[in-house]
Design a protein around this motif. Structure first.
Motif, PDB file in Angstrom:
ATOM      1  N   GLY A  22       0.808  -1.215   0.000  1.00  0.00           N
ATOM      2  CA  GLY A  22       0.000   0.000   0.000  1.00  0.00           C
ATOM      3  C   GLY A  22       0.835   1.256   0.000  1.00  0.00           C
ATOM      4  N   HIS A  23       0.330   2.291   0.679  1.00  0.00           N
ATOM      5  CA  HIS A  23       0.947   3.604   0.579  1.00  0.00           C
ATOM      6  C   HIS A  23       2.060   3.791   1.604  1.00  0.00           C
ATOM      7  N   ALA A  24       2.810   4.876   1.433  1.00  0.00           N
ATOM      8  CA  ALA A  24       3.873   5.258   2.366  1.00  0.00           C
ATOM      9  C   ALA A  24       3.671   6.727   2.719  1.00  0.00           C
ATOM     10  N   ASP A  25       3.259   6.976   3.951  1.00  0.00           N
ATOM     11  CA  ASP A  25       2.971   8.333   4.414  1.00  0.00           C
ATOM     12  C   ASP A  25       4.142   8.832   5.257  1.00  0.00           C
ATOM     13  N   LEU A  26       4.779   9.918   4.805  1.00  0.00           N
ATOM     14  CA  LEU A  26       5.938  10.475   5.509  1.00  0.00           C
ATOM     15  C   LEU A  26       5.548  11.507   6.564  1.00  0.00           C
ATOM     16  N   THR A  27       4.268  11.798   6.691  1.00  0.00           N
ATOM     17  CA  THR A  27       3.839  12.864   7.597  1.00  0.00           C
ATOM     18  C   THR A  27       4.272  12.605   9.032  1.00  0.00           C
ATOM     19  N   GLN A  28       4.067  11.382   9.525  1.00  0.00           N
ATOM     20  CA  GLN A  28       4.440  11.071  10.903  1.00  0.00           C
ATOM     21  C   GLN A  28       5.947  11.161  11.099  1.00  0.00           C
ATOM     22  N   LEU A  29       6.715  10.760  10.094  1.00  0.00           N
ATOM     23  CA  LEU A  29       8.170  10.896  10.178  1.00  0.00           C
ATOM     24  C   LEU A  29       8.556  12.357  10.351  1.00  0.00           C
ATOM     25  N   PHE A  30       7.927  13.242   9.598  1.00  0.00           N
ATOM     26  CA  PHE A  30       8.239  14.665   9.698  1.00  0.00           C
ATOM     27  C   PHE A  30       7.790  15.238  11.040  1.00  0.00           C
ATOM     28  N   ARG A  31       6.679  14.737  11.571  1.00  0.00           N
ATOM     29  CA  ARG A  31       6.236  15.188  12.895  1.00  0.00           C
ATOM     30  C   ARG A  31       7.246  14.780  13.969  1.00  0.00           C
ATOM     31  N   ILE A  32       7.682  13.527  13.901  1.00  0.00           N
ATOM     32  CA  ILE A  32       8.692  13.052  14.850  1.00  0.00           C
ATOM     33  C   ILE A  32       9.955  13.896  14.746  1.00  0.00           C
ATOM     34  N   VAL A  79       5.634   2.674  -5.336  1.00  0.00           N
ATOM     35  CA  VAL A  79       4.798   3.375  -4.354  1.00  0.00           C
ATOM     36  C   VAL A  79       5.386   4.756  -4.098  1.00  0.00           C
ATOM     37  N   GLN A  80       4.669   5.780  -4.549  1.00  0.00           N
ATOM     38  CA  GLN A  80       5.125   7.150  -4.334  1.00  0.00           C
ATOM     39  C   GLN A  80       4.780   7.586  -2.908  1.00  0.00           C
ATOM     40  N   PRO A  81       5.767   8.025  -2.136  1.00  0.00           N
ATOM     41  CA  PRO A  81       5.461   8.506  -0.787  1.00  0.00           C
ATOM     42  C   PRO A  81       4.690   9.817  -0.852  1.00  0.00           C
ATOM     43  N   HIS A  82       3.862  10.048   0.151  1.00  0.00           N
ATOM     44  CA  HIS A  82       3.126  11.304   0.215  1.00  0.00           C
ATOM     45  C   HIS A  82       3.228  11.863   1.621  1.00  0.00           C
ATOM     46  N   PHE A  83       2.839  13.114   1.786  1.00  0.00           N
ATOM     47  CA  PHE A  83       2.962  13.776   3.079  1.00  0.00           C
ATOM     48  C   PHE A  83       2.082  15.014   3.093  1.00  0.00           C
ATOM     49  N   GLN A  84       1.818  15.501   4.288  1.00  0.00           N
ATOM     50  CA  GLN A  84       1.163  16.790   4.493  1.00  0.00           C
ATOM     51  C   GLN A  84       2.018  17.568   5.480  1.00  0.00           C
ATOM     52  N   TRP A  85       2.551  18.705   5.022  1.00  0.00           N
ATOM     53  CA  TRP A  85       3.473  19.447   5.874  1.00  0.00           C
ATOM     54  C   TRP A  85       3.490  20.909   5.466  1.00  0.00           C
ATOM     55  N   PRO A  86       3.505  21.843   6.437  1.00  0.00           N
ATOM     56  CA  PRO A  86       3.543  23.272   6.093  1.00  0.00           C
ATOM     57  C   PRO A  86       4.815  23.626   5.323  1.00  0.00           C
ATOM     58  N   ALA A 117       8.807  12.176  -6.426  1.00  0.00           N
ATOM     59  CA  ALA A 117       8.071  12.433  -5.186  1.00  0.00           C
ATOM     60  C   ALA A 117       9.022  12.604  -4.008  1.00  0.00           C
ATOM     61  N   LEU A 118      10.106  11.834  -3.989  1.00  0.00           N
ATOM     62  CA  LEU A 118      11.097  11.964  -2.922  1.00  0.00           C
ATOM     63  C   LEU A 118      11.824  13.304  -3.005  1.00  0.00           C
ATOM     64  N   VAL A 119      12.143  13.739  -4.220  1.00  0.00           N
ATOM     65  CA  VAL A 119      12.775  15.050  -4.402  1.00  0.00           C
ATOM     66  C   VAL A 119      11.838  16.155  -3.909  1.00  0.00           C
ATOM     67  N   GLU A 120      10.560  16.027  -4.246  1.00  0.00           N
ATOM     68  CA  GLU A 120       9.582  17.024  -3.801  1.00  0.00           C
ATOM     69  C   GLU A 120       9.526  17.089  -2.276  1.00  0.00           C
ATOM     70  N   ALA A 121       9.527  15.926  -1.625  1.00  0.00           N
ATOM     71  CA  ALA A 121       9.490  15.893  -0.163  1.00  0.00           C
ATOM     72  C   ALA A 121      10.741  16.533   0.420  1.00  0.00           C
ATOM     73  N   LEU A 122      11.891  16.204  -0.148  1.00  0.00           N
ATOM     74  CA  LEU A 122      13.155  16.753   0.346  1.00  0.00           C
ATOM     75  C   LEU A 122      13.155  18.277   0.256  1.00  0.00           C
ATOM     76  N   GLU A 123      12.809  18.792  -0.900  1.00  0.00           N
ATOM     77  CA  GLU A 123      12.845  20.241  -1.095  1.00  0.00           C
ATOM     78  C   GLU A 123      11.816  20.955  -0.224  1.00  0.00           C
ATOM     79  N   HIS A 124      10.754  20.256   0.127  1.00  0.00           N
ATOM     80  CA  HIS A 124       9.681  20.865   0.907  1.00  0.00           C
ATOM     81  C   HIS A 124      10.045  21.022   2.379  1.00  0.00           C
ATOM     82  N   VAL A 125      10.845  20.084   2.928  1.00  0.00           N
ATOM     83  CA  VAL A 125      11.038  20.074   4.381  1.00  0.00           C
ATOM     84  C   VAL A 125      12.459  20.396   4.841  1.00  0.00           C
TER      85      VAL A 125
END
Length: 258
Positions: free
Chosen positions: A113-123, A149-156, A185-193
């Motif tokens: 299934g999916h891979a949600d990075l949101t909790q990782l970023f919260r931690i 499986v593209q990871p996804h996240f929700q982060w300011p 998707a990983l590049v997008e997450a990296l640049e975002h956080v």
């Protein structure tokens, strides 16, 4: 820097003040999806197969020993990524034996299934605030193994409290996977956080030495890094064989433009 006395062309003087770089708290997050059990091309003693997870554990120990040789005050903790992130060892420590024990605690979670990075970023954000209170900085190193499986996240977008590095091990592109989209998707997450310059490396070759080399590149301290595009690393030697235009580069992911 000053010119010779009496030189009319002497430029303005400047002084480079010494700077102290913060010790790091480094959180390794290891993908424990089924694809972490894909076998590498290398084999172990007596021909025993070596999986991606085996290789990741070895590369982390290599990293920790090298990092502590540079500065024994760096500390490490561990998390696992299934559908979301969870702690494996929450306490940051400079003890190599504690790291070895934590790595033995990783087990595969065949959930798919999916891979949600949101909790990782919260931690990471929570731990980063504690690190800052001790004049330290936090870095997350994600080792990701899923080819489709593209990871996804929700982060300011304005909350960048830690550095984020990624190593992505994947299968070659095919009908059943899309590593290019996952990589994007990983590049997008990296640049975002990421707070400081984050590095991302990928490999579909299945070779331990490539993973070890990439892990060694992550030894660089975030506060001392240049842009990844400016590293100008030498190209690996390859055997020259006749190829068609359509075959060239089909196994290589696009270089990040971060």
């Amino acid at each position: 820097m000053e010119g010779p006395p009496g030189s009319a062309a002497a430029g303005p003087s400047y002084t480079l003040h010494p700077a102290k770089y913060s010790c790091e708290d480094i959180l390794f997050c290891v993908d424990v999806d089924n694809e972490s059990m894909v076998e590498m091309k290398n084999t172990g003693p007596n021909g025993r197969p070596i999986t991606r997870l085996d290789s990741i554990k070895q590369s982390i120990l290599l990293f920790i020993n090298a990092k502590l040789t540079m500065n024994p005050d760096h500390r490490f903790a561990f998390a696992a990524l299934g559908k979301t992130a969870s702690w494996v060892r929450k306490e940051f420590s400079s003890d190599v034996n504690a790291a070895f024990s934590a790595l033995r605690g990783f087990s595969v979670t065949p959930l798919g299934g999916h891979a949600d990075l949101t909790q990782l970023f919260r931690i990471a954000a929570h731990e980063a605030k504690k690190s800052r209170s001790q004049n330290r900085i936090l870095r997350v190193i994600l080792l990701y193994c899923r080819s489709s499986v593209q990871p996804h996240f929700q982060w300011p977008a304005n909350q960048k409290l830690f550095t984020f590095d990624v190593i992505y091990l994947h299968d070659k592109p095919g009908p059943d996977n899309c590593p290019q989209k996952v990589y994007d998707a990983l590049v997008e997450a990296l640049e975002h956080v990421t707070e400081y310059e984050g590095y991302i490396y990928e490999s579909g070759q299945g070779l331990q030495r490539v993973l070890f080399r990439q892990m060694c590149l992550l030894l660089s301290h975030p506060q001392q890094r240049c842009m990844q595009d400016d590293l100008n690393l030498p190209m690996a030697l390859t055997k020259k064989v006749p190829t068609t235009d359509s075959a060239q580069g089909e196994d290589n992911l696009r270089v990040s433009s971060q």
